[in-house]
Design a protein around this motif. Structure first.
Motif, PDB file in Angstrom:
ATOM      1  N   PRO A   1       0.831  -1.204   0.000  1.00  0.00           N
ATOM      2  CA  PRO A   1       0.000   0.000   0.000  1.00  0.00           C
ATOM      3  C   PRO A   1       0.866   1.256   0.000  1.00  0.00           C
ATOM      4  CG  PRO A   1      -0.796  -1.586   1.621  1.00  0.00           C
ATOM      5  CD  PRO A   1       0.531  -2.105   1.123  1.00  0.00           C
ATOM      6  N   GLY A   2       0.526   2.212  -0.853  1.00  0.00           N
ATOM      7  CA  GLY A   2       1.318   3.418  -0.952  1.00  0.00           C
ATOM      8  C   GLY A   2       2.589   3.252  -1.746  1.00  0.00           C
ATOM      9  N   GLY A   3       2.837   2.051  -2.253  1.00  0.00           N
ATOM     10  CA  GLY A   3       4.019   1.814  -3.067  1.00  0.00           C
ATOM     11  C   GLY A   3       5.316   1.767  -2.304  1.00  0.00           C
ATOM     12  N   ALA A   4       5.262   1.496  -0.995  1.00  0.00           N
ATOM     13  CA  ALA A   4       6.491   1.447  -0.194  1.00  0.00           C
ATOM     14  C   ALA A   4       6.219   0.752   1.124  1.00  0.00           C
ATOM     15  CB  ALA A   4       7.043   2.851   0.055  1.00  0.00           C
ATOM     16  N   LEU A   5       7.273   0.259   1.737  1.00  0.00           N
ATOM     17  CA  LEU A   5       7.200  -0.266   3.097  1.00  0.00           C
ATOM     18  C   LEU A   5       7.058   0.922   4.033  1.00  0.00           C
ATOM     19  CD1 LEU A   5       7.456  -2.806   4.911  1.00  0.00           C
ATOM     20  CD2 LEU A   5       9.921  -2.378   4.980  1.00  0.00           C
ATOM     21  N   ALA A   6       5.985   0.980   4.782  1.00  0.00           N
ATOM     22  CA  ALA A   6       5.689   2.144   5.605  1.00  0.00           C
ATOM     23  C   ALA A   6       6.210   1.959   7.024  1.00  0.00           C
ATOM     24  CB  ALA A   6       4.191   2.410   5.638  1.00  0.00           C
ATOM     25  N   ALA A   7       6.893   2.968   7.514  1.00  0.00           N
ATOM     26  CA  ALA A   7       7.334   2.955   8.909  1.00  0.00           C
ATOM     27  C   ALA A   7       6.114   2.927   9.821  1.00  0.00           C
ATOM     28  CB  ALA A   7       8.188   4.188   9.202  1.00  0.00           C
ATOM     29  N   GLY A   8       6.224   2.190  10.913  1.00  0.00           N
ATOM     30  CA  GLY A   8       5.131   2.091  11.862  1.00  0.00           C
ATOM     31  C   GLY A   8       4.143   0.993  11.561  1.00  0.00           C
ATOM     32  N   THR A   9       4.433   0.147  10.558  1.00  0.00           N
ATOM     33  CA  THR A   9       3.496  -0.902  10.172  1.00  0.00           C
ATOM     34  C   THR A   9       4.168  -2.270  10.172  1.00  0.00           C
ATOM     35  OG1 THR A   9       3.975  -0.708   7.791  1.00  0.00           O
ATOM     36  CG2 THR A   9       2.249   0.724   8.692  1.00  0.00           C
ATOM     37  N   ALA A  10       3.322  -3.304  10.027  1.00  0.00           N
ATOM     38  CA  ALA A  10       3.801  -4.683   9.910  1.00  0.00           C
ATOM     39  C   ALA A  10       3.305  -5.261   8.598  1.00  0.00           C
ATOM     40  CB  ALA A  10       3.297  -5.532  11.067  1.00  0.00           C
TER      41      ALA A  10
ATOM     42  N   SER B   1       2.505   0.129  18.476  1.00  0.00           N
ATOM     43  CA  SER B   1       2.715   1.455  19.057  1.00  0.00           C
ATOM     44  C   SER B   1       4.200   1.792  19.110  1.00  0.00           C
ATOM     45  CB  SER B   1       2.111   1.510  20.462  1.00  0.00           C
ATOM     46  OG  SER B   1       2.343   2.770  21.061  1.00  0.00           O
ATOM     47  N   ARG B   2       5.011   0.818  19.474  1.00  0.00           N
ATOM     48  CA  ARG B   2       6.460   1.025  19.513  1.00  0.00           C
ATOM     49  C   ARG B   2       7.006   1.276  18.100  1.00  0.00           C
ATOM     50  NH1 ARG B   2      10.357  -0.831  23.157  1.00  0.00           N
ATOM     51  NH2 ARG B   2       8.644  -0.684  24.653  1.00  0.00           N
ATOM     52  N   LEU B   3       6.482   0.544  17.113  1.00  0.00           N
ATOM     53  CA  LEU B   3       6.918   0.750  15.735  1.00  0.00           C
ATOM     54  C   LEU B   3       6.621   2.173  15.268  1.00  0.00           C
ATOM     55  CD1 LEU B   3       5.686  -2.589  14.089  1.00  0.00           C
ATOM     56  CD2 LEU B   3       8.068  -1.927  14.442  1.00  0.00           C
ATOM     57  N   ARG B   4       5.436   2.676  15.618  1.00  0.00           N
ATOM     58  CA  ARG B   4       5.074   4.034  15.217  1.00  0.00           C
ATOM     59  C   ARG B   4       5.968   5.068  15.900  1.00  0.00           C
ATOM     60  NH1 ARG B   4      -0.128   1.700  15.638  1.00  0.00           N
ATOM     61  NH2 ARG B   4      -0.348   2.473  17.770  1.00  0.00           N
ATOM     62  N   GLN B   5       6.242   4.847  17.176  1.00  0.00           N
ATOM     63  CA  GLN B   5       7.080   5.787  17.907  1.00  0.00           C
ATOM     64  C   GLN B   5       8.487   5.859  17.330  1.00  0.00           C
ATOM     65  OE1 GLN B   5       6.918   4.465  21.958  1.00  0.00           O
ATOM     66  NE2 GLN B   5       4.783   5.062  22.250  1.00  0.00           N
ATOM     67  N   ARG B   6       9.023   4.710  16.951  1.00  0.00           N
ATOM     68  CA  ARG B   6      10.403   4.660  16.474  1.00  0.00           C
ATOM     69  C   ARG B   6      10.498   4.740  14.950  1.00  0.00           C
ATOM     70  NH1 ARG B   6      13.303   6.375  20.073  1.00  0.00           N
ATOM     71  NH2 ARG B   6      15.062   5.609  18.837  1.00  0.00           N
ATOM     72  N   GLU B   7       9.359   4.824  14.264  1.00  0.00           N
ATOM     73  CA  GLU B   7       9.312   4.853  12.799  1.00  0.00           C
ATOM     74  C   GLU B   7      10.092   3.688  12.188  1.00  0.00           C
ATOM     75  OE1 GLU B   7      10.426   8.812  11.481  1.00  0.00           O
ATOM     76  OE2 GLU B   7       8.310   9.367  11.503  1.00  0.00           O
ATOM     77  N   ALA B   8       9.789   2.504  12.733  1.00  0.00           N
ATOM     78  CA  ALA B   8      10.391   1.264  12.243  1.00  0.00           C
ATOM     79  C   ALA B   8       9.298   0.413  11.614  1.00  0.00           C
ATOM     80  CB  ALA B   8      11.072   0.517  13.379  1.00  0.00           C
ATOM     81  N   ALA B   9       9.678  -0.666  10.965  1.00  0.00           N
ATOM     82  CA  ALA B   9       8.717  -1.571  10.324  1.00  0.00           C
ATOM     83  C   ALA B   9       9.031  -3.007  10.713  1.00  0.00           C
ATOM     84  CB  ALA B   9       8.742  -1.410   8.801  1.00  0.00           C
ATOM     85  N   LEU B  10       7.988  -3.838  10.721  1.00  0.00           N
ATOM     86  CA  LEU B  10       8.119  -5.255  11.049  1.00  0.00           C
ATOM     87  C   LEU B  10       7.720  -6.090   9.848  1.00  0.00           C
ATOM     88  CD1 LEU B  10       8.475  -7.421  13.421  1.00  0.00           C
ATOM     89  CD2 LEU B  10       5.985  -7.386  13.524  1.00  0.00           C
ATOM     90  N   VAL B  11       8.523  -7.094   9.537  1.00  0.00           N
ATOM     91  CA  VAL B  11       8.193  -8.081   8.503  1.00  0.00           C
ATOM     92  C   VAL B  11       8.074  -9.427   9.207  1.00  0.00           C
ATOM     93  CG1 VAL B  11       8.914  -9.217   6.380  1.00  0.00           C
ATOM     94  CG2 VAL B  11       9.421  -6.780   6.720  1.00  0.00           C
ATOM     95  N   ALA B  12       6.896 -10.007   9.189  1.00  0.00           N
ATOM     96  CA  ALA B  12       6.652 -11.272   9.882  1.00  0.00           C
ATOM     97  C   ALA B  12       6.592 -12.407   8.873  1.00  0.00           C
ATOM     98  CB  ALA B  12       5.359 -11.213  10.677  1.00  0.00           C
ATOM     99  N   LEU B  13       7.373 -13.435   9.099  1.00  0.00           N
ATOM    100  CA  LEU B  13       7.342 -14.621   8.249  1.00  0.00           C
ATOM    101  C   LEU B  13       6.263 -15.549   8.805  1.00  0.00           C
ATOM    102  CD1 LEU B  13       8.698 -15.856   5.781  1.00  0.00           C
ATOM    103  CD2 LEU B  13      10.348 -16.945   7.300  1.00  0.00           C
ATOM    104  N   GLY B  14       5.060 -15.395   8.299  1.00  0.00           N
ATOM    105  CA  GLY B  14       3.911 -16.108   8.823  1.00  0.00           C
ATOM    106  C   GLY B  14       2.804 -15.124   9.166  1.00  0.00           C
TER     107      GLY B  14
END
Length: 240
Positions: A51-60, A156-169
């Motif tokens: 979505p949005g054409g990119a990996l978005a910070a704060g999301t999984a 919430s932590r991802l949004r605060q730190r502007e990081a992203a999570l990729v879950a295998l599963g």
């Protein structure tokens, strides 16, 4: 913890240990830059599937079954100089990660996070841009690997730190879910040869698209071990 030039950092599992705190301080001191936008650098081959054409910070983002596809989501941030982490994949080949283009000097590996794996994720999110995790098997069949409440706290932590999570599963509240719909290998002749490249159809689903999925044909990997779109000029590989 040990490291060498061109090699990933391998961190212990204890998120409260002195070694993890040392790791956090070390990465903070070596970061090239802070993120200026919620859109993280994303490999062009995968951008249309998000979505949005990119990996978005704060999301999984959830990726079904394919470790190589999940690693592809780390490519953009890694090339841009950001730190990434891989948690819960003891069999990961760092040579394959390097072959894709991931910078091993800015890659943290936690092969065995133990029972406190969510605390390990929370600690890593403080200092890296993208974390790839394979959650442990649920205690009971049919249960999600992580509860909605725990996923919400980590979000919430991802949004605060502007990081992203990729879950295998599976992962609750995923921004998108990617899976391999079709796959075929090239390189095998009539009963002999060596597998050289694989064409796949990657399917993506997201609530942002109102139930409409997307798909894209990719080399995963190509003969050069990289991820790239399949073009009309590419010869169709033999099924394998």
């Amino acid at each position: 913890m040990s490291s060498s030039t061109g090699a990933a950092l391998v961190a212990p599992a204890d998120p409260r240990g002195e070694t993890v705190r040392e790791l956090q301080e070390r990465i903070r001191g070596m970061q090239r830059r802070t993120l200026d936008t919620r859109a993280l650098p994303t490999d062009p081959a995968l951008a249309e599937l998000l979505p949005g054409g990119a990996l978005a910070a704060g999301t999984a983002v959830a990726v079904e079954s394919s470790t190589l596809l999940a690693l592809g989501l780390l490519l953009g941030p890694s090339r841009a100089g950001s730190w990434c982490a891989v948690v819960g994949l003891p069999d990961l080949g760092v040579e394959a990660a390097a072959g894709l283009g991931i910078d091993l000097e800015r890659l943290v590996l936690v092969p065995h996070p133990g029972e406190q794996w969510l605390s390990v994720l929370a600690a890593l999110v403080e200092v890296v841009s993208v974390v790839l995790v394979r959650p442990p098997a649920p205690s009971r069949p049919g249960r999600p690997p992580v509860s909605e409440a725990a996923a919400g706290r980590l979000a919430s932590r991802l949004r605060q730190r502007e990081a992203a999570l990729v879950a295998l599963g599976d992962w609750p509240r995923s921004e998108a879910r990617l899976s391999i719909a079709e796959s075929s290998w090239s390189g095998i002749g009539q009963g002999f040869g060596r597998l050289q490249a694989r064409q796949v159809t990657v399917a993506s689903a997201s609530r942002a698209w109102s139930g409409r999925g997307r798909s894209r044909r990719l080399w995963l990997p190509g003969a050069d071990q990289r991820i790239a779109p399949v073009t009309a000029w590419d010869a169709a590989p033999a099924a394998g």
